[in-house]
Scaffold this active site. Structure first.
Site, PDB file in Angstrom:
ATOM      1  N   ASP A  24       0.793  -1.250   0.000  1.00 44.89           N
ATOM      2  CA  ASP A  24       0.000   0.000   0.000  1.00 44.89           C
ATOM      3  C   ASP A  24       0.821   1.293   0.000  1.00 44.89           C
ATOM      4  O   ASP A  24       0.446   2.275   0.677  1.00 44.89           O
ATOM      5  CB  ASP A  24      -0.964   0.019   1.200  1.00 44.89           C
ATOM      6  CG  ASP A  24      -1.946  -1.142   1.186  1.00 44.89           C
ATOM      7  OD1 ASP A  24      -1.912  -1.938   0.248  1.00 44.89           O
ATOM      8  OD2 ASP A  24      -2.755  -1.241   2.131  1.00 44.89           O
ATOM      9  N   LYS A 130      -6.668  -4.882  -3.320  1.00 47.12           N
ATOM     10  CA  LYS A 130      -7.341  -5.562  -2.195  1.00 47.12           C
ATOM     11  C   LYS A 130      -8.372  -4.627  -1.558  1.00 47.12           C
ATOM     12  O   LYS A 130      -8.093  -3.455  -1.336  1.00 47.12           O
ATOM     13  CB  LYS A 130      -6.293  -6.023  -1.164  1.00 47.12           C
ATOM     14  CG  LYS A 130      -5.473  -4.902  -0.544  1.00 47.12           C
ATOM     15  CD  LYS A 130      -4.361  -5.461   0.322  1.00 47.12           C
ATOM     16  CE  LYS A 130      -3.553  -4.413   1.027  1.00 47.12           C
ATOM     17  NZ  LYS A 130      -4.250  -3.635   2.051  1.00 47.12           N
ATOM     18  N   CYS A 163      -2.190  -2.738   7.720  1.00 49.13           N
ATOM     19  CA  CYS A 163      -2.174  -3.618   6.546  1.00 49.13           C
ATOM     20  C   CYS A 163      -0.966  -4.545   6.502  1.00 49.13           C
ATOM     21  O   CYS A 163      -1.062  -5.678   6.026  1.00 49.13           O
ATOM     22  CB  CYS A 163      -2.294  -2.785   5.272  1.00 49.13           C
ATOM     23  SG  CYS A 163      -3.958  -2.087   5.117  1.00 49.13           S
TER      24      CYS A 163
END
Ligand code: C5J
Length: 221
Positions: A24, A130, A163
């Site tokens: 990310d 995702k 995450c």
């Protein structure tokens, strides 16, 4: 085999069976005006790790290791965003799907949803989109790893306690050996980062190992 100095003890892997996972590193978490900053966070820590991740990215590009980038985000109609996540995202002002300076927040296809220039994927690198915090939830990641014989993951990116942690826990339960890179991961609050790193290698490596970037470069070069 490559042996990397790590906690709680050396991490041994074969680079052919190891993937570099970059979680990310999107403008929404790392650039001014993105989701992270609009939630009231200082984005300095998430920007500070870009050179360390770039060094690992170059190392893997040079040595032919598998590279996986992830992006958290949702379909434009937000049909893949649970109402609970959507509602909580709006609790501090800027929410998922709202329009910001880089487009709609955490929506696929928007400028803010994409990866920062310094780490932008090149041909043959995987991008996993995702909808959740973990990279295995509602994605093809497990099938891709299995098809490519990957057994070990070197994990970088943001945020360490959200995450990165969720992905490492999901990977650990599936039998992958995870090495988390302390100076190539970040949280907005250093205390969250430090606690998250400690949780990974405690109890003899309950979720995996931790190390720093230099130790990986030394071991692989
Ligand atoms: C968050 C992430 N913190 N990439 N996402 O919402 O950690």
């Amino acid at each position: 085999m490559t042996v990397i100095k790590a906690l709680p003890y050396d991490f041994t892997c074969d680079i052919k069976n190891t993937a570099l996972v970059i979680i990310d590193m999107q403008r929404d978490f790392c650039a001014p005006g993105g989701f992270g900053e609009r939630l009231g966070n200082d984005i300095t820590p998430t920007r500070r790790i870009i050179p360390a991740i770039a060094a690992l990215l170059n190392l893997f590009r040079k040595h032919g290791g598998m590279i996986i980038h992830t992006r958290e985000g949702h379909l434009p109609d937000l049909s893949d965003c649970p109402p609970s996540k959507l509602a909580r995202s709006k609790a501090k002002g800027a929410g998922i799907g709202d329009v910001g300076p880089m487009g709609r927040i955490l929506v696929r296809g928007e400028f803010g949803h994409d990866i920062v220039e310094e780490l932008y994927p090149i041909e043959d690198e995987w991008i996993i989109d995702k909808p959740g915090k973990g990279a295995f939830y509602r994605t093809d990641l497990e099938a891709i790893l299995q098809r490519n014989g990957i057994t070990s993951l070197i994990v970088t990116g943001v945020t360490t306690h959200v995450c990165v942690h969720t992905t490492v826990r999901e990977a650990n339960d599936r039998g992958y050996e995870c090495l988390v890179v302390e100076d190539a991961t970040a949280a907005y609050d250093i205390a969250d980062h430090e606690a998250a790193i400690q949780m990974i290698h405690q109890q003899g490596g309950i979720f995996g190992w931790t190390t720093n970037c230099d130790k990986i470069i030394q071991a692989i070069q």
